[in-house]
Scaffold this motif. Structure first.
Motif, PDB file in Angstrom:
ATOM      1  N   CYS A  60      17.203 -31.102 -30.817  1.00  0.00           N
ATOM      2  CA  CYS A  60      17.923 -31.559 -32.174  1.00  0.00           C
ATOM      3  C   CYS A  60      17.587 -32.800 -31.973  1.00  0.00           C
ATOM      4  CB  CYS A  60      19.577 -30.690 -32.626  1.00  0.00           C
ATOM      5  SG  CYS A  60      20.735 -32.111 -32.923  1.00  0.00           S
ATOM      6  N   ASP A  61      17.919 -33.768 -33.051  1.00  0.00           N
ATOM      7  CA  ASP A  61      17.485 -35.149 -32.769  1.00  0.00           C
ATOM      8  C   ASP A  61      18.571 -35.904 -32.761  1.00  0.00           C
ATOM      9  OD1 ASP A  61      14.802 -35.504 -33.625  1.00  0.00           O
ATOM     10  OD2 ASP A  61      15.316 -36.077 -35.984  1.00  0.00           O
ATOM     11  N   LEU A  62      19.712 -35.408 -32.862  1.00  0.00           N
ATOM     12  CA  LEU A  62      20.593 -36.009 -32.814  1.00  0.00           C
ATOM     13  C   LEU A  62      21.869 -35.394 -31.095  1.00  0.00           C
ATOM     14  CD1 LEU A  62      22.944 -37.768 -34.713  1.00  0.00           C
ATOM     15  CD2 LEU A  62      21.153 -36.089 -35.511  1.00  0.00           C
ATOM     16  N   CYS A  63      21.750 -34.252 -30.709  1.00  0.00           N
ATOM     17  CA  CYS A  63      22.835 -33.501 -29.638  1.00  0.00           C
ATOM     18  C   CYS A  63      21.952 -33.706 -28.334  1.00  0.00           C
ATOM     19  CB  CYS A  63      23.993 -32.800 -29.867  1.00  0.00           C
ATOM     20  SG  CYS A  63      22.730 -31.519 -30.089  1.00  0.00           S
ATOM     21  N   SER A  64      20.271 -33.600 -28.687  1.00  0.00           N
ATOM     22  CA  SER A  64      19.243 -33.394 -27.861  1.00  0.00           C
ATOM     23  C   SER A  64      18.759 -32.251 -27.436  1.00  0.00           C
ATOM     24  CB  SER A  64      19.081 -34.093 -26.437  1.00  0.00           C
ATOM     25  OG  SER A  64      18.603 -35.477 -27.330  1.00  0.00           O
ATOM     26  N   HIS A  65      20.374 -30.708 -27.967  1.00  0.00           N
ATOM     27  CA  HIS A  65      20.078 -29.239 -27.411  1.00  0.00           C
ATOM     28  C   HIS A  65      18.558 -28.971 -28.258  1.00  0.00           C
ATOM     29  CE1 HIS A  65      24.348 -30.451 -25.642  1.00  0.00           C
ATOM     30  NE2 HIS A  65      24.360 -29.380 -26.201  1.00  0.00           N
ATOM     31  N   TRP A  66      18.415 -27.310 -27.232  1.00  0.00           N
ATOM     32  CA  TRP A  66      16.919 -26.996 -27.829  1.00  0.00           C
ATOM     33  C   TRP A  66      17.373 -25.072 -28.164  1.00  0.00           C
ATOM     34  CZ3 TRP A  66      12.661 -29.828 -26.982  1.00  0.00           C
ATOM     35  CH2 TRP A  66      12.715 -31.006 -26.755  1.00  0.00           C
ATOM     36  N   THR A  67      16.968 -25.847 -29.057  1.00  0.00           N
ATOM     37  CA  THR A  67      16.519 -23.659 -29.678  1.00  0.00           C
ATOM     38  C   THR A  67      15.310 -23.248 -29.743  1.00  0.00           C
ATOM     39  OG1 THR A  67      18.621 -24.677 -31.122  1.00  0.00           O
ATOM     40  CG2 THR A  67      17.631 -22.750 -31.306  1.00  0.00           C
ATOM     41  N   CYS A  69      14.369 -17.662 -32.295  1.00  0.00           N
ATOM     42  CA  CYS A  69      15.972 -17.763 -33.617  1.00  0.00           C
ATOM     43  C   CYS A  69      16.476 -18.394 -34.181  1.00  0.00           C
ATOM     44  CB  CYS A  69      16.402 -18.059 -31.328  1.00  0.00           C
ATOM     45  SG  CYS A  69      16.676 -17.110 -29.769  1.00  0.00           S
ATOM     46  N   ALA A  70      15.820 -19.841 -34.338  1.00  0.00           N
ATOM     47  CA  ALA A  70      15.894 -20.780 -35.779  1.00  0.00           C
ATOM     48  C   ALA A  70      16.028 -19.662 -37.046  1.00  0.00           C
ATOM     49  CB  ALA A  70      15.578 -21.643 -35.186  1.00  0.00           C
ATOM     50  N   ILE A  71      15.407 -19.227 -36.643  1.00  0.00           N
ATOM     51  CA  ILE A  71      14.307 -18.144 -37.490  1.00  0.00           C
ATOM     52  C   ILE A  71      15.059 -17.416 -37.917  1.00  0.00           C
ATOM     53  CG2 ILE A  71      12.645 -17.289 -38.612  1.00  0.00           C
ATOM     54  CD1 ILE A  71      10.815 -18.805 -37.698  1.00  0.00           C
ATOM     55  N   ARG A  72      15.418 -16.830 -36.843  1.00  0.00           N
ATOM     56  CA  ARG A  72      15.760 -14.892 -36.890  1.00  0.00           C
ATOM     57  C   ARG A  72      17.513 -15.718 -37.406  1.00  0.00           C
ATOM     58  NH1 ARG A  72      15.144 -13.412 -32.723  1.00  0.00           N
ATOM     59  NH2 ARG A  72      16.189 -14.169 -32.000  1.00  0.00           N
ATOM     60  N   ASP A  73      18.173 -16.459 -36.789  1.00  0.00           N
ATOM     61  CA  ASP A  73      19.593 -16.766 -36.788  1.00  0.00           C
ATOM     62  C   ASP A  73      19.950 -17.600 -38.199  1.00  0.00           C
ATOM     63  OD1 ASP A  73      21.655 -15.895 -35.505  1.00  0.00           O
ATOM     64  OD2 ASP A  73      22.563 -17.903 -35.133  1.00  0.00           O
ATOM     65  N   GLY A  74      18.401 -17.687 -39.369  1.00  0.00           N
ATOM     66  CA  GLY A  74      18.794 -18.791 -40.239  1.00  0.00           C
ATOM     67  C   GLY A  74      19.433 -20.574 -39.856  1.00  0.00           C
ATOM     68  N   GLN A  75      19.406 -20.483 -38.858  1.00  0.00           N
ATOM     69  CA  GLN A  75      18.851 -22.254 -39.240  1.00  0.00           C
ATOM     70  C   GLN A  75      18.095 -23.164 -39.299  1.00  0.00           C
ATOM     71  OE1 GLN A  75      22.276 -21.213 -37.518  1.00  0.00           O
ATOM     72  NE2 GLN A  75      21.972 -23.264 -36.681  1.00  0.00           N
ATOM     73  N   ILE A  76      17.192 -22.447 -39.310  1.00  0.00           N
ATOM     74  CA  ILE A  76      15.781 -23.558 -40.723  1.00  0.00           C
ATOM     75  C   ILE A  76      16.302 -22.363 -42.004  1.00  0.00           C
ATOM     76  CG2 ILE A  76      13.438 -23.120 -41.111  1.00  0.00           C
ATOM     77  CD1 ILE A  76      13.321 -22.651 -37.831  1.00  0.00           C
ATOM     78  N   CYS A  77      15.863 -23.428 -42.893  1.00  0.00           N
ATOM     79  CA  CYS A  77      16.934 -23.558 -44.178  1.00  0.00           C
ATOM     80  C   CYS A  77      16.074 -24.404 -45.719  1.00  0.00           C
ATOM     81  CB  CYS A  77      17.684 -22.399 -44.423  1.00  0.00           C
ATOM     82  SG  CYS A  77      19.210 -23.516 -43.912  1.00  0.00           S
ATOM     83  N   MET A 105      12.630 -28.439 -45.721  1.00  0.00           N
ATOM     84  CA  MET A 105      13.025 -27.537 -44.865  1.00  0.00           C
ATOM     85  C   MET A 105      13.694 -28.289 -43.793  1.00  0.00           C
ATOM     86  SD  MET A 105      12.824 -24.078 -44.709  1.00  0.00           S
ATOM     87  CE  MET A 105      11.457 -23.163 -45.541  1.00  0.00           C
ATOM     88  N   LEU A 106      15.322 -28.004 -43.576  1.00  0.00           N
ATOM     89  CA  LEU A 106      15.711 -28.382 -41.896  1.00  0.00           C
ATOM     90  C   LEU A 106      15.774 -27.386 -41.132  1.00  0.00           C
ATOM     91  CD1 LEU A 106      18.387 -30.451 -44.833  1.00  0.00           C
ATOM     92  CD2 LEU A 106      16.166 -31.325 -44.219  1.00  0.00           C
ATOM     93  N   PHE A 107      16.207 -28.200 -40.586  1.00  0.00           N
ATOM     94  CA  PHE A 107      16.941 -27.194 -38.794  1.00  0.00           C
ATOM     95  C   PHE A 107      18.259 -27.381 -38.838  1.00  0.00           C
ATOM     96  CE2 PHE A 107      17.969 -27.754 -34.493  1.00  0.00           C
ATOM     97  CZ  PHE A 107      18.395 -26.443 -33.896  1.00  0.00           C
ATOM     98  N   ARG A 108      19.288 -26.760 -38.629  1.00  0.00           N
ATOM     99  CA  ARG A 108      20.504 -27.139 -38.326  1.00  0.00           C
ATOM    100  C   ARG A 108      20.860 -26.965 -37.065  1.00  0.00           C
ATOM    101  NH1 ARG A 108      24.770 -28.124 -41.288  1.00  0.00           N
ATOM    102  NH2 ARG A 108      23.722 -28.263 -43.324  1.00  0.00           N
ATOM    103  N   CYS A 109      21.071 -27.394 -35.692  1.00  0.00           N
ATOM    104  CA  CYS A 109      21.325 -27.342 -34.702  1.00  0.00           C
ATOM    105  C   CYS A 109      23.009 -26.313 -34.743  1.00  0.00           C
ATOM    106  CB  CYS A 109      21.986 -28.106 -33.884  1.00  0.00           C
ATOM    107  SG  CYS A 109      22.108 -28.329 -32.302  1.00  0.00           S
ATOM    108  N   ARG A 110      22.572 -25.214 -33.587  1.00  0.00           N
ATOM    109  CA  ARG A 110      24.186 -24.774 -33.719  1.00  0.00           C
ATOM    110  C   ARG A 110      25.103 -25.730 -32.928  1.00  0.00           C
ATOM    111  NH1 ARG A 110      24.553 -18.712 -31.909  1.00  0.00           N
ATOM    112  NH2 ARG A 110      23.607 -18.133 -34.110  1.00  0.00           N
ATOM    113  N   ALA A 111      25.093 -26.462 -32.099  1.00  0.00           N
ATOM    114  CA  ALA A 111      25.614 -27.184 -31.232  1.00  0.00           C
ATOM    115  C   ALA A 111      26.403 -28.379 -31.613  1.00  0.00           C
ATOM    116  CB  ALA A 111      24.376 -27.843 -29.990  1.00  0.00           C
TER     117      ALA A 111
END
Length: 382
Positions: free
Chosen positions: A262-269, A273-281, A295-301
């Motif tokens: 994540c660009d903002l919080c620097s947590h990792w995914t 997992c991101a694809i399966r969990d719908g965090q990429i859309c 296409m974006l990645f949404r950080c769960r953290a």
């Protein structure tokens, strides 16, 4: 990551960052560890979630990148080669036979009995007997015995994790092998039993009580970087420096699109997992906050978004020249799956380019040619 920018719901911008996990941490363990995931604790029916692709492994366990397993032979077995000749098992058996039945202990005894009682017994036992106990647990964690080993591991872990007396205060009294066994049962990681890995008593206790990262190659105190986010505060043993915010697992992969930072919080995914969990859309551009989607990645953290095209471009430009054939094909497949549902022109072209290169490489195209082709593609994009 890279030139990608992050945003929250109001599309705030972040500073430029390097590609994800581009270099190993200084002083990190360079050999892959053979580990057993602890994700299915206390649940015999739990199963790994499936991946989005038959060509890519499921979201990795903590040993997904490992090509190495711990030795199954211990110091006792090595003694068979004394004096340059192979001897039978009599010497080690005679040592074990000298242990009285009253003093003998089992893994279940260690998992359920008071620390001080077991510690006193283990201090009286010969090293060979303690090595044999650790090798029994290694065999269980390796899982070569199938469902029987898995069931025994779940029994041991349930015994340990249901106890309220295993605290930092009581574990100080544990005998060294006893402490290593308790930590290995609690985490499901056999590395803590390996003779070449020797952590201090304090570090082992901190791992057990979730104050230190269980990843041998990380070993940061928790919460890492004193992070106060909900994830780091409430998920026992979670380390934001090396673990996936979705599956809670770690591996030793670097220089890859397998992880998204994540660009903002620097947590990792994990990308899987991101694809399966719908965090990429698809979503509004993070640069303009409106207009065409991308296409974006949404950080769960932190629930903020980062754009993916610039991140993938940075990873390939920094890392692709060093990838071998297998790695390049794997990375192209990751990118293909990330952008498979893309509606924007850039994303569609990148998806088609990856699919085309994968087909050509399966037909025999040299990796150097494919690498040059994808880099030229990125050079022609903004």
């Amino acid at each position: 990551m890279g030139t990608s920018s992050g945003s929250n719901i109001n599309h705030q911008h972040s500073s430029k960052m390097l590609p994800p996990r581009q270099q190993p941490r200084p002083g990190s363990l360079q050999t892959s560890l053979s580990l057993v995931s602890s994700e299915h604790r206390l649940s015999p029916d739990a199963q790994e979630p499936r991946s989005n692709s038959d060509n890519v492994h499921e979201s990795p366990t903590e040993s997904a990148s490992s090509q190495e397993t711990w030795p199954t032979a211990d110091a006792v077995t090595a003694k068979k080669m004394e004096n340059g000749k192979i001897e039978n098992d009599c010497p080690e058996q005679s040592v074990i036979r000298r242990v009285s039945s009253a003093d003998k202990i089992t893994l279940r005894d260690i998992a359920r009995e008071r620390v001080d009682v077991i510690s006193e017994k283990m201090h009286r036992l010969p090293d060979e007997f303690l090595d044999e106990l650790k090798n029994q647990l290694k065999a269980i964690l390796e899982g070569n015995g199938g469902s029987q080993n898995r069931e025994e591991f779940l029994i041991l872990q349930k015994l340990v994790q249901s106890r309220s007396d295993l605290t930092a205060k009581t574990l100080i009294r544990a005998q060294r092998a006893q402490l290593e066994i308790l930590v290995a049962i609690n985490t499901g990681i056999q590395a803590f039993l390996h003779p070449n890995i020797s952590l201090s008593q304090t570090s082992l206790i901190e791992v057990f009580v979730y104050k230190r990262c269980r990843n041998i190659a990380c070993q940061n105190q928790l919460p890492a970087d004193d992070c106060t986010c909900e994830l780091c505060a409430n998920r026992n043993g979670f380390c934001n420096l090396c673990m996936c915010v979705i599956c809670n697992k770690f591996d030793f992969e670097v220089n890859t699109c397998r992880w998204i930072g994540c660009d903002l919080c620097s947590h990792w995914t994990h990308t899987d997992c991101a694809i399966r969990d719908g965090q990429i859309c698809m979503g509004p551009s993070v640069k303009s906050g409106s207009g065409p989607t991308e296409m974006l990645f949404r950080c769960r953290a932190c629930n903020r978004t980062s754009e993916l095209f610039g991140w993938v471009k940075d990873v390939f430009q920094h890392c692709a020249p060093a990838w071998d054939r297998e790695a390049l094909m794997r990375e192209l497949d990751f990118v293909s799956r990330i952008f498979r549902g893309s509606d924007d022109p850039r994303g569609k072209k990148l998806f088609w380019k990856c699919e085309d290169l994968l087909e050509k490489m399966r037909g025999g195209q040299a990796e150097s040619t494919a690498c040059r082709s994808i880099l030229i593609f990125f050079q022609g994009t903004m």
